[in-house]
Design an enzyme around this catalytic site. Structure first.
Site, short mmCIF file in Angstrom:
data_model
loop_
_atom_site.label_atom_id
_atom_site.label_comp_id
_atom_site.label_asym_id
_atom_site.label_seq_id
_atom_site.Cartn_x
_atom_site.Cartn_y
_atom_site.Cartn_z
N THR A 135 -6.60 42.36 28.02
CA THR A 135 -6.01 42.93 26.80
C THR A 135 -6.87 42.67 25.58
OG1 THR A 135 -3.75 42.74 27.64
CG2 THR A 135 -4.01 42.84 25.26
N SER A 173 -6.84 42.24 33.97
CA SER A 173 -6.72 41.02 34.78
C SER A 173 -5.74 41.16 35.93
CB SER A 173 -6.33 39.82 33.90
OG SER A 173 -4.99 39.90 33.47
N ASP A 209 -2.34 38.40 32.01
CA ASP A 209 -1.44 38.52 33.16
C ASP A 209 -1.79 37.55 34.28
OD1 ASP A 209 0.29 40.39 32.11
OD2 ASP A 209 -0.86 42.10 32.84
#
Length: 242
Positions: free
Chosen positions: A12, A55, A87
């Protein structure tokens, strides 16, 4: 002058908005540039991109790549920071804790709940705190730095998918806290455990993919267990090992 290595793996924090939603595409140099980070207190920062993926897509072989880069980097650098998706950040930090054994320098894993390109992103604080700890830490080990907390890498769990305070150290106290002024405040109760003599730095990237964690619930069909055993899996739960 001390040297810090920053490794980029995507996630992210490295995402930008596209017509199909956010996509991990920024390299680590672009991330640091968006965060306004070049040099910090006279320290030299080197960068390397080793992955650039969401991820959720990370695989055990990717952990092996990261571990080898960390092990190699510890010989030449005074600290390492890894930029990672949230994650599976806790999985990666845990695996690194076992793959890279007895580090005497800080290895820090961090990320962001909001992309670095978005207003109000927590990426800037997390990156600055991570670099600060990697540069100034009194102790070595695998750590997660997030929202001002420094946590043991193999004790971290993601507990929130929205809030910036997304990670918690489970059944183990936080190692330290980093305030808004950039001061590291250590948990004095556990510093002694990090200063004890350890063995030499070691890399062990062996893993067995035939491991399955099964959540035991009322009414669980025993054929699920039989099927996993037939597949050659080792099954573990929070109560029993088969």
């Amino acid at each position: 002058m001390k040297k810090i290595l920053v490794l980029g793996t995507g996630g992210t924090i490295a995402s930008v908005k596209t017509e199909e939603g956010f996509k991990s595409s920024l390299d680590i140099n672009e991330i640091l540039r968006h965060a306004g980070i070049k040099l910090h207190n006279g320290y030299e920062i080197h960068t390397k991109n080793i992955l650039n993926i969401d991820s959720t897509l990370i695989q055990p072989e990717d952990w092996e790549i990261i571990a080898k880069e960390v092990y190699s980097g510890l010989r030449d650098y005074d600290g390492i920071v890894i930029s990672h998706g949230t994650d599976t950040l806790a999985y990666t930090s845990s695996m690194l804790s076992f793959m890279v054994q007895n580090p005497t320098k800080p290895v820090v894993i961090t990320g962001a709940m909001k992309p670095i390109t978005e207003p109000g992103s927590d990426a800037v604080k997390n990156l600055r705190d991570s670099l600060l700890f990697a540069m100034e830490a009194k102790i070595g080990g695998i750590f997660v730095v997030f929202n001002g907390k420094v946590m043991n890498g193999c004790r971290v769990s993601k507990i929130n998918s929205v809030d910036v305070d997304a990670f918690k150290s489970i059944n183990y106290p936080d190692i330290a806290y980093i305030d808004e002024g950039g001061q590291i405040k250590y948990n004095a109760n556990i510093l002694d455990s990090y200063s004890r003599p350890r063995g030499s730095l070691k890399l062990d990237t062996q893993y067995d993919p035939r491991v399955f964690v099964l959540k035991l619930i009322p009414g669980l069909d025993s054929r699920v267990i039989d099927g996993l055993l037939d597949m050659g899996c080792f099954i573990g739960s929070d109560k029993w090992n088969f």
